[in-house]
Structures are given as structure tokens and as C-alpha cells.
Design a protein around this motif. Sequence first.
Motif, PDB file in Angstrom:
ATOM      1  N   VAL A  73       0.840  -1.185   0.000  1.00 42.17           N
ATOM      2  CA  VAL A  73       0.000   0.000   0.000  1.00 42.17           C
ATOM      3  C   VAL A  73       0.883   1.246   0.000  1.00 42.17           C
ATOM      4  CG1 VAL A  73      -1.764   1.278   1.244  1.00 42.17           C
ATOM      5  CG2 VAL A  73      -1.835  -1.215   1.202  1.00 42.17           C
ATOM      6  N   ASP A  74       0.681   2.128  -0.973  1.00 43.15           N
ATOM      7  CA  ASP A  74       1.403   3.391  -1.046  1.00 43.15           C
ATOM      8  C   ASP A  74       0.393   4.521  -0.976  1.00 43.15           C
ATOM      9  OD1 ASP A  74       3.996   2.341  -1.316  1.00 43.15           O
ATOM     10  OD2 ASP A  74       3.667   1.961  -3.449  1.00 43.15           O
ATOM     11  N   PRO A  75       0.607   5.502  -0.096  1.00 39.96           N
ATOM     12  CA  PRO A  75      -0.334   6.626  -0.010  1.00 39.96           C
ATOM     13  C   PRO A  75      -0.270   7.478  -1.260  1.00 39.96           C
ATOM     14  CG  PRO A  75       1.523   6.920   1.496  1.00 39.96           C
ATOM     15  CD  PRO A  75       1.668   5.574   0.900  1.00 39.96           C
ATOM     16  N   SER A  76      -1.420   7.991  -1.667  1.00 40.61           N
ATOM     17  CA  SER A  76      -1.485   8.821  -2.865  1.00 40.61           C
ATOM     18  C   SER A  76      -2.544   9.896  -2.675  1.00 40.61           C
ATOM     19  CB  SER A  76      -1.794   7.971  -4.102  1.00 40.61           C
ATOM     20  OG  SER A  76      -3.062   7.352  -3.976  1.00 40.61           O
ATOM     21  N   LEU A  77      -2.515  10.899  -3.548  1.00 47.14           N
ATOM     22  CA  LEU A  77      -3.511  11.971  -3.547  1.00 47.14           C
ATOM     23  C   LEU A  77      -3.723  12.447  -4.973  1.00 47.14           C
ATOM     24  CD1 LEU A  77      -1.766  14.811  -4.007  1.00 47.14           C
ATOM     25  CD2 LEU A  77      -1.248  14.492  -1.601  1.00 47.14           C
ATOM     26  N   VAL A  78      -4.747  13.277  -5.151  1.00 41.98           N
ATOM     27  CA  VAL A  78      -5.094  13.797  -6.473  1.00 41.98           C
ATOM     28  C   VAL A  78      -4.889  15.306  -6.474  1.00 41.98           C
ATOM     29  CG1 VAL A  78      -6.927  14.120  -8.162  1.00 41.98           C
ATOM     30  CG2 VAL A  78      -6.733  11.951  -6.930  1.00 41.98           C
ATOM     31  N   LEU A  79      -4.111  15.798  -7.423  1.00 42.32           N
ATOM     32  CA  LEU A  79      -3.889  17.225  -7.635  1.00 42.32           C
ATOM     33  C   LEU A  79      -4.700  17.640  -8.853  1.00 42.32           C
ATOM     34  CD1 LEU A  79      -2.291  19.858  -7.010  1.00 42.32           C
ATOM     35  CD2 LEU A  79      -0.538  19.018  -8.593  1.00 42.32           C
ATOM     36  N   SER A  80      -5.605  18.600  -8.657  1.00 39.91           N
ATOM     37  CA  SER A  80      -6.508  19.027  -9.726  1.00 39.91           C
ATOM     38  C   SER A  80      -6.048  20.366 -10.295  1.00 39.91           C
ATOM     39  CB  SER A  80      -7.941  19.146  -9.189  1.00 39.91           C
ATOM     40  OG  SER A  80      -8.804  19.654 -10.189  1.00 39.91           O
ATOM     41  N   LEU A  81      -5.932  20.425 -11.628  1.00 38.97           N
ATOM     42  CA  LEU A  81      -5.568  21.652 -12.340  1.00 38.97           C
ATOM     43  C   LEU A  81      -6.709  22.034 -13.271  1.00 38.97           C
ATOM     44  CD1 LEU A  81      -1.847  20.852 -13.337  1.00 38.97           C
ATOM     45  CD2 LEU A  81      -2.699  21.884 -11.224  1.00 38.97           C
ATOM     46  N   THR A  82      -7.206  23.272 -13.163  1.00 46.29           N
ATOM     47  CA  THR A  82      -8.309  23.754 -13.996  1.00 46.29           C
ATOM     48  C   THR A  82      -7.851  24.958 -14.805  1.00 46.29           C
ATOM     49  OG1 THR A  82      -9.936  23.009 -12.365  1.00 46.29           O
ATOM     50  CG2 THR A  82     -10.678  24.594 -14.011  1.00 46.29           C
ATOM     51  N   ASN A  83      -8.040  24.886 -16.116  1.00 42.87           N
ATOM     52  CA  ASN A  83      -7.689  25.983 -17.001  1.00 42.87           C
ATOM     53  C   ASN A  83      -8.795  27.037 -16.939  1.00 42.87           C
ATOM     54  OD1 ASN A  83      -6.977  27.718 -19.041  1.00 42.87           O
ATOM     55  ND2 ASN A  83      -6.771  26.147 -20.624  1.00 42.87           N
TER      56      ASN A  83
END
Length: 583
Positions: free
Chosen positions: A386-396
Motif C-alpha cells: 500500500v502506497d499513499p497517494s492523492l489527487v492534484l486538480s488543475l483547472t484551465n
Amino acid sequence: MSAPERPPMNKDEVEDLRRLFFEKYSADEGGGIFDDRDIDRVRADDNYLHGFLMIGKMNKQDALTKMVDALKWRKEWGINDLTFEAFPDWALQIGGLYSRGKDKVGRKILWFKVATHKKDASRAEWVKKYIAFWLDKLHKENPGENIVLVEDMTNAGLANMDMDVIGFLIKCLELRFPAVVGMLYVYNMPWYLNAIWKIIEKLLSEESKAHIKFLFGDDVQQYVSKDHLPPHMGGTDTYQWVWPPPDNEDSVEEISILQNTMDETFEQASDNLSSPAPSDSPPDSPPGGSGDVVNGTEAVTNGDVRIPPKNQVVKKVTFSPDTEDNENRDHSMLSTSSTLSRLKQRKSAKKSKIKDVARGPLLTIRPGEQLTFNPAPVRDEDPSTVDPSLVLSLTNTTDKKIAYKVKTTTPDRYRVRPSAGPINPGASINITITLLSGNQEEVAKDKFLILSTELGEVIRTPAELSNYWRRVPRGNIVEHRMRCQYNLPSIQEMEFKWIREHMLAMSKNLETVKAHSASLESRTYRLQMILRIQLFCIFVLTLVCGMWLMGWIDVDGVEGVCPAGQQSNAAEHYTKVFNHTPV
């Protein structure tokens, strides 16, 4: 056994040592090998230099060598920059090292709970820095004074004995923080650790051995009063280290600042009490006048501070206006009030929320300032992957196509997918950032950089995009920096995870045992069936042979089975035995 007395400080020897240091390591020749704050300390703190003279046995050259080594080490480890906020949560929450109370001589006590420490190479550096932080903190708070280190070995075992950390602690006490620890009390050391102590003893100098005492049971009460001892030592202090401090409590540093300010205020009030009344003060008010009334009795007046008679309750207090003491008192109260205000501002600043959104000229980024990694939930099939992860959101947020690229200071520690690409006008893209296995305590040092620029041409392949980034003028690139944080699980979560992993392992072992048991049961069943068949065959053969011998089976038609003479002899034999002739 009491600790050897600290030799008196000789100002001339201290000045000689200071002169030798600055002659050899002037500001121009130092080359930045020392911290400027430590240089200022050498220049101003006589007690600090006296400590190195003590460990150098009053030999100035030896003392200079040890002091230079210690100052280089302090710069290398960044000792002056260490604060509570610099350490990971697990180091603060475990409560293995903290300062609390004083011994009977009046020296502050540094508690070291050995049972809370588990040998772990990935955490050893943080443990060492935490030890150095506390020794330096108490050294600066108590210049020229000793502290007491109580090494509580209650419930400690072999798993808690980390020779690397112990060797570091010995080096700190003997060389890095000279003459700081006046006495080391080792409490309730188990007998089976005597062999390890024999090894440690060889690392100690004779002077250090004189500062160590082993205590068992109530022996510790000879040196520390009960109100400063925990219950398992026969004391009444039920204090437990908690981090972060509860909301209704100040932090350790804030309490120290507030206590010092209040002490100054009360010292000024005490001076007012002990000073005579000024000559131009108005005369005492007669009974029934404008003086203070305490249950019908006038208060005793001393200057501008009125002291009520003993066991009386103050109903009203009136201070004489326009006096210098009142101004001093008001100034002290204002100073205390301003200090409290500063503390509240500091606490509110600490509790300020991190921005969830960062809006730039080209992109809107979520999260805005910090990438926070949380421990991923444990999978039943394989908790180790198990590796921790996250989501980075980019909006134009523009009407043009934007190119983005994500960079980090530690690329080997993260997997970023996708790390670069175009974003259409008004569109968004989610980037998955995975924290790979490794030293997760170092995540706080990492930084991420989000680059964005207007895409002025058609890009079809990653190679074309890479070439485009090389040609973009630096002034057309918008940069956004983000820091990282890894939320270590709490002690309860770590224990739960450990229990869960072991339960999963036990479950797998149980399944294996069940499979072996089923296989064994199948083999046993086959053996039983074979044995039953064999017994049945033996029974049938025995029955047939018996019936043939009894003559119940006619074998005349079977040639070569039994000659006629043998059959007659068998019939006569059974006639004698059973006294009858078979049919």
C-alpha cells in the motif's frame, strides 16, 4: 553517592579560551563552519566556555579542540534551528522524552522513558535530534546550572535497547553539551540488561561514571520528592505528556514566556510592597473615609498597595491616582496583557487553515498550498504494497490552451501521472501523486513546482511538448510552489495496523492449516477404505476356507482344489473336535 561538585569558574581562564578561539577562528578565517548564533554565544556566555574547560580538565588546548568539534557538529545538525514544529508527530506524541519537575536540589528533570523507544533505523536520526533538542533547550534556559536526567527503564526489555542511540546520548553528555547533566539516575534496570550495561560502561570515562547512579523502588525518593515523581515510583504526579497540547492549554514555549512575564510582574509588585510610601503621598484616610473597607475594618496601607487584614474579605479597593507606582503597575499589567495578546496571535496563526484552492492567472490548483499524504487503508490481500497517494486538480481558467508540467525536489520518492500535458480552455485534469515506499518522515522537506504557460502551437507527442518547454521564455512561465506533509498514524492507529497485519497473517496461516488438514483427512479416509477392503477380503477368505474345511462347500467338481484323501482326513478331524459328522 552525590555528584562531584562543579569547579568554580575562573574568569581569566575563560577569557584565555575565548581569545584562543577567536585568534584561530576569526570571522574571516572561519569559512562558515560555525553557526553565527554559536559564535555570539562563545563571545558572551562564560558558563558555556567554562563547561568545555571542565571536560578538557582545565587544559585550554584540549578545551578548544572539544569546543570546535562541538560547534561544528551544532552547525552540521542545525541544532539552533530545532523547534517542536520541526519534528514529526510520532516523535512528539510518543512521550518518550520531556522535562517535568525538579529534584530536591532544585535542578530540572529530563525524563527518558526507555520502554517507549523501539529500535528502528529509519527513525534513529529523528530520535537523536530530539535528544539534542531537549538538552540544548534546557541548557539555554538554565545557563550555568545542571539538570538531572532520569532514565526510567520500567517495563523496558532488549527490544528497547538501541546501542546506536545510547552511544549518541553518551557522546552528547560528555562532549556535545558539557557539564549540562549533573546526575544521571537509571531507574529499575532489569537484571538481564546487566550484560549490556557492561558494554556501555566501557564507553564511559571515569568522570562520567561518577555522575551515574542506579536506583530501584523507593530509592529515587531520596533525590526527588514525591510530588515530582510518577505513581509507579511512589509519587503523586499523574502528569502525562500530550502532543499537541489540548486547546485549553498553552504550548511549552508559550507557558515559559507567560510564566517569565508574570514573574516579572509579581516581582515588581513585591518591590512595591517592600518599599516605603513616598513622602508626597496623601495621608491615610480616617475610618469611614475614602479608604478601603474590609468587613468594616480599614485596610492596612503600604504605599499605593493596600493589604487587607488576615482572614478578611475585600469588598472594595481604591488606588491613589496619579502616582508613579500606579503607572508602573499599569505598565506591568499592560505588558502582561500584550504578552497574552501575542500568545493568542501566535496560537491563531498556528491554527490558520491551509488554503484549499490557489487561483493563478492561468490555472486554479486544488489543493492550493500543501500536498498532504495520509496512510492508505490496509488491504487484506497484501498490506505491504500500500502506497499513499492523492489527487492534484488543475483547472484551465482561460480561453486558451495551457501547457503544464509538475516537478519535485525528490523525484525518486514520488510517482506523478501524468506529469505534463496540455489542458483545453475551461477543462480540468486530475494528477495522481503517489508516495513510494521509503523514509516517509523526510516528506516534509520535499517541495513541488507546478509550471504553466500558454500553448501557442499544436502538440501531438510528448517529445514535441518537451521541446516546446525548452523554447518557452522564462517570463512566460507561471510558477506555483507547494510543500508536502505526511500525516503519520497515531499510536492507536499504528497498534491497530500492527494487530490487523498479524491477524491477516494468522488468517493466512489458518487457511494453510485447514488445507493441510483437509488433505490429511482425505488421505486418512483413503487409508481407512483400503484397510476396510483388506479386512473384508481377509474375512471372506477366512470364511470360505472355514466352510471348505467344514465340508460345507462341495468341491468334487473342482479339479486340483483338494484331494479326496485330505478331505476325508479333515472330516474325521472335525468329527473328533465337534463330536458330530458334518452334513
